[in-house]
Motif scaffolding. Structure first.
Motif, PDB file in Angstrom:
ATOM      1  N   LYS A  46      -6.545   9.094   5.393  1.00 34.89           N
ATOM      2  CA  LYS A  46      -7.763  10.224   5.526  1.00 34.89           C
ATOM      3  C   LYS A  46      -7.638  11.126   6.464  1.00 34.89           C
ATOM      4  O   LYS A  46      -7.752  12.573   6.177  1.00 34.89           O
ATOM      5  N   LEU A  47      -7.207  10.565   7.590  1.00 34.37           N
ATOM      6  CA  LEU A  47      -6.949  11.480   8.767  1.00 34.37           C
ATOM      7  C   LEU A  47      -5.510  12.572   8.561  1.00 34.37           C
ATOM      8  O   LEU A  47      -6.066  13.671   8.889  1.00 34.37           O
ATOM      9  N   ILE A  48      -4.731  12.002   7.841  1.00 33.67           N
ATOM     10  CA  ILE A  48      -3.510  12.786   7.603  1.00 33.67           C
ATOM     11  C   ILE A  48      -3.893  13.971   6.395  1.00 33.67           C
ATOM     12  O   ILE A  48      -3.529  15.276   6.651  1.00 33.67           O
ATOM     13  N   GLU A  86       0.918  -1.177  -0.053  1.00 39.56           N
ATOM     14  CA  GLU A  86      -0.276  -0.071   0.028  1.00 39.56           C
ATOM     15  C   GLU A  86       0.709   1.402  -0.135  1.00 39.56           C
ATOM     16  O   GLU A  86       0.420   2.176  -0.683  1.00 39.56           O
ATOM     17  N   LEU A  87       2.024   1.200   0.650  1.00 38.58           N
ATOM     18  CA  LEU A  87       2.816   2.463   0.904  1.00 38.58           C
ATOM     19  C   LEU A  87       3.948   2.387  -0.415  1.00 38.58           C
ATOM     20  O   LEU A  87       4.554   3.508  -0.396  1.00 38.58           O
ATOM     21  N   LYS A  88       3.876   1.487  -1.189  1.00 36.57           N
ATOM     22  CA  LYS A  88       4.597   1.456  -2.326  1.00 36.57           C
ATOM     23  C   LYS A  88       6.200   1.583  -2.264  1.00 36.57           C
ATOM     24  O   LYS A  88       7.134   2.347  -2.568  1.00 36.57           O
ATOM     25  N   PHE A  89       6.677   0.345  -1.354  1.00 38.36           N
ATOM     26  CA  PHE A  89       7.933   0.432  -0.858  1.00 38.36           C
ATOM     27  C   PHE A  89       8.663  -0.036  -2.062  1.00 38.36           C
ATOM     28  O   PHE A  89       8.275  -0.786  -3.015  1.00 38.36           O
ATOM     29  N   PRO A  90      10.049   0.457  -2.383  1.00 42.35           N
ATOM     30  CA  PRO A  90      10.895  -0.011  -3.379  1.00 42.35           C
ATOM     31  C   PRO A  90      10.723  -1.785  -3.362  1.00 42.35           C
ATOM     32  O   PRO A  90      10.986  -2.275  -2.215  1.00 42.35           O
ATOM     33  N   ARG A  91      10.975  -2.179  -4.668  1.00 41.40           N
ATOM     34  CA  ARG A  91      10.919  -3.777  -4.393  1.00 41.40           C
ATOM     35  C   ARG A  91      12.094  -4.236  -4.036  1.00 41.40           C
ATOM     36  O   ARG A  91      12.098  -5.581  -3.391  1.00 41.40           O
ATOM     37  N   GLY A 112      -5.956   3.218   5.283  1.00 44.35           N
ATOM     38  CA  GLY A 112      -6.943   4.108   4.382  1.00 44.35           C
ATOM     39  C   GLY A 112      -7.542   5.201   5.339  1.00 44.35           C
ATOM     40  O   GLY A 112      -7.419   6.528   4.939  1.00 44.35           O
ATOM     41  N   ALA A 113      -7.773   4.715   6.663  1.00 44.48           N
ATOM     42  CA  ALA A 113      -8.216   5.856   7.687  1.00 44.48           C
ATOM     43  C   ALA A 113      -7.077   6.569   8.055  1.00 44.48           C
ATOM     44  O   ALA A 113      -7.449   7.892   8.300  1.00 44.48           O
TER      45      ALA A 113
END
Length: 202
Positions: free
Chosen positions: A104-106, A33-38, A100-101
């Protein structure tokens, strides 16, 4: 070791297997979800397994003084299998919802900061710049008026002191030529005229 101690150790290992599966799915979902480098994934896997081994050994040491028996591995295997059969999908859904929450909070906090802090500061900056520009224009306008009002009196003063300045100029002309004051004064006068035309141009 008593039978009850063995069953307790096996139950603790089962819970450890459930915890290992939960943490593994959690960090996997977060990395996606956070798209870390492979290239980070193998590093995270190594860190995960090292941490899991340390935690399991600490739990095992607390339950049966660190004795490694077959039921220890059986308990771990049963816990991991039960987790992936019963809880894996639920944990993945919960972790995604939490991510996701938090997003949205950030976003909400950043929007509030923009509305309550950033935009008022920008508005105040623009207002100050408008006031300064208006003040500069008003000052230049006032100076032009003052110059226009003073000009007749200045010409009158020059006309009145002309009988005195002419003999004085003749007497000082040799010294002025020697010190090249005329050239220097002409340069200064030219600079003043340029600034005058730039600042007080009609």
């Amino acid at each position: 070791m008593t039978l009850s101690m063995q069953w307790l150790t096996m139950a603790v290992m089962l819970l450890s297997g459930l915890g290992m599966g939960t943490v593994f799915d959690g960090y996997r979902v977060m990395s996606n979800e956070l798209k870390f480098p492979r290239w980070w994934l193998p590093v995270l896997d190594v860190i995960y397994w090292m941490a899991a081994a340390l935690v399991v050994f600490r739990v095992l040491y607390a339950s049966n003084n660190g004795e490694v028996r077959a039921y220890v591995f059986i308990g771990l295997a049963i816990g991991i299998i039960l987790y992936y059969l019963l809880l894996s999908k639920i944990v993945i859904i919960v972790v995604k919802w939490v991510i996701g929450a938090v997003r949205k909070l950030i976003a909400f906090v950043l929007k509030c900061l923009e509305i309550l802090i950033v935009k008022p500061i920008l508005l105040l900056y623009k207002l100050v710049m408008v006031i300064l520009a208006f003040g500069s224009a008003l000052t230049i306008f006032a100076l032009k008026i003052v110059v226009q009002l003073v000009r007749p009196f200045w010409k009158l003063l020059l006309w009145m002191v002309r009988p005195v300045t002419r003999p004085l100029g003749r007497w000082l002309s040799p010294y002025l030529a020697k010190w090249q004051l005329a050239e220097r004064l002409s340069k200064i006068g030219l600079l003043i005229a340029q600034l005058w035309s730039k600042w007080f141009r009609r």
